[in-house]
Design an enzyme around this catalytic site. Sequence first.
Site, mmCIF file in Angstrom:
data_model
loop_
_atom_site.group_PDB
_atom_site.id
_atom_site.type_symbol
_atom_site.label_atom_id
_atom_site.label_comp_id
_atom_site.label_asym_id
_atom_site.label_seq_id
_atom_site.Cartn_x
_atom_site.Cartn_y
_atom_site.Cartn_z
ATOM 1 N N ASP A 82 0.866 -1.147 -0.044
ATOM 2 C CA ASP A 82 -0.115 -0.018 0.222
ATOM 3 C C ASP A 82 0.804 1.022 0.022
ATOM 4 O O ASP A 82 0.378 2.427 -0.485
ATOM 5 C CB ASP A 82 -0.842 -0.149 1.161
ATOM 6 C CG ASP A 82 -0.205 0.364 2.502
ATOM 7 O OD1 ASP A 82 0.723 -0.740 2.986
ATOM 8 O OD2 ASP A 82 -0.194 1.139 3.375
ATOM 9 N N ASP A 85 5.639 0.399 3.407
ATOM 10 C CA ASP A 85 5.602 -0.994 4.226
ATOM 11 C C ASP A 85 5.553 -1.867 2.942
ATOM 12 O O ASP A 85 5.227 -1.848 1.846
ATOM 13 C CB ASP A 85 4.857 -1.100 5.372
ATOM 14 C CG ASP A 85 3.674 -0.667 4.988
ATOM 15 O OD1 ASP A 85 2.990 -0.984 3.732
ATOM 16 O OD2 ASP A 85 2.700 -0.420 5.957
ATOM 17 N N TYR A 233 -5.669 0.428 8.793
ATOM 18 C CA TYR A 233 -6.803 0.427 7.783
ATOM 19 C C TYR A 233 -8.013 -0.052 8.450
ATOM 20 O O TYR A 233 -8.699 -0.479 7.858
ATOM 21 C CB TYR A 233 -6.651 0.181 6.476
ATOM 22 C CG TYR A 233 -5.539 0.692 5.768
ATOM 23 C CD1 TYR A 233 -5.502 1.945 5.161
ATOM 24 C CD2 TYR A 233 -4.050 0.054 5.774
ATOM 25 C CE1 TYR A 233 -4.602 2.415 4.390
ATOM 26 C CE2 TYR A 233 -3.132 0.831 5.008
ATOM 27 C CZ TYR A 233 -3.281 2.116 4.437
ATOM 28 O OH TYR A 233 -2.403 2.668 3.594
ATOM 29 N N GLU A 470 5.655 9.854 3.098
ATOM 30 C CA GLU A 470 5.652 8.623 2.756
ATOM 31 C C GLU A 470 4.408 8.313 1.362
ATOM 32 O O GLU A 470 3.421 9.298 1.344
ATOM 33 C CB GLU A 470 4.772 7.747 3.889
ATOM 34 C CG GLU A 470 4.543 6.232 3.500
ATOM 35 C CD GLU A 470 4.065 5.323 4.578
ATOM 36 O OE1 GLU A 470 3.562 5.965 5.698
ATOM 37 O OE2 GLU A 470 4.099 4.254 4.429
#
Length: 491
Positions: A82, A85, A233, A470
């Site tokens: 995603d 990571d 999430y 990120e």
Amino acid sequence: MCSINISLLILAAAGISVMATAGTTAASSRFDYADALSKSILFFEGQRSGRLPPSQRMTWRKSSALRDGFDVHRDLVGGYYDAGDNVKFNFPMAFTTTMLSWSVIEFGQLMGPELQHALEAIRWGTDYLLKATRVPDSVVGAVGDPNADHNCWQRPEDMDTPRTSYVVNKQKPGSEVSAEIAAALAASSMVFRHSDRAYAALLLRRAMQVFEFADKYRGSYNDSIAAGVCPFYCDFNGYMDELIWGASWLYKATKAPSYWNYVKNNINYLDITEFGWDAKHAGINILVSQWVMKDPHNSNPFVPKADQFICSILPESPAPKSVSYSRGGLLFKPGGSNLQHATSISFLLLVYGRYMKLANKVVDCGNNVHVTPARIVSFTRGQVDYILGSNPLGMSYMVGFGQKFPKNVHHRGSVLPSVAKHPQHIDCHVGYSYFNGHDPNQNVLTGAIVGGPAEDDTFKDSRFDAPQSEPTTYINAPFVGVLAFFKPLHH
Ligand SMILES: *[C@@H]1O[C@H](CO)[C@@H](O)[C@H](O)[C@H]1NC(C)=O
């Protein structure tokens, strides 16, 4: 993703919004939108999980996670990480695939040679989502133990943390992840309708099955597979929006009245301003507007709600705002990874502007403020140009685009040397010496749009600041459509 969804945190709306007037920042700078489009799609190759094909262009990435699904006796190889990571979170991955598909549905004709790459990016998602839904009445919600993963700084190619598969089923349902996957499969079936009829038919059949499962066995994956998805999430705002969103996409793809009735029967669940991987409300109102805008009997409440959404964004509108603006002119919502809002709201505005144009419509925000499709384009272009470098720092927030861009992106594969250069295994904690070091990232994650600047238009370019540095797949996905729209404007 590092930070939890912060839309819940109540942050004081900072400051009064001040729009940059033309001329205060690098005025009339012209960006090569075609180059940005090409890079925005290339980024997805850097996020690929599974066995990489010979056509892989981002060559510092190699195959990874080739035994995913082994623990549940399924083949779950493939899909996307995603963000920075190495977890496959299927809820935001499905949303990413839906938005890539919507980008192609609206603006694919403007993509030129990049259309093929966009289709490949969608298919990398849908091939995996088909695997995740292969067993009836059971949907894989995530792969990879997120806490173990986040405690290591490791290349995906080296991963040795548990690749746990988290599965929802009749007893332990997950309506949000299942309905979002149904939306992604329905939307992508429209994308492949012309180029691969058999594949499109498979996607659509599966979308209908998965939607039925999502609707019939209602519940949040929060409760069923929390260990695999929370707090990263968690479904913060409930699953009704995903069910309506799934039904809307299925209606668009099939024109079956049952889906349209489903949407209409559940409209009271719909909010107005939120849109992102967790909340689909504004997207539903805009998507549905396409087929009700010209029919006054049908237009309530979707078109008025979509209008309200537009008026909650445009700075000149007297309506209560759902966003604030930095002095440099970038739109903000509370929480990290702000550029996800700039890209997804820009996408929704352009799509709505398109529908408005076809219906000869102008949005009345009150106080004599009338928003035309042309105004939507100029507003959106301001956001796009800010992201690409027309901002107080003169900084592009797309990696590898322009002269000045983030060099310390919070992304494991990008920070660590490629296995091509450094074939020896890098252990879980050994990777932190690269993370903590002063050298910029070893590999350029071309096309990645990072979380973006702070509300005062400053940017740290630090790996330690994940909310700013990120990248995520759902920042880029709607931007693919937005850049396709602007591509013809650069000469
Ligand atoms: C999921 O969990 C989060 C965090 O605990 C909570 O805020 C949210 O309401 C939950 N959502 C559902 C649908 O239960």
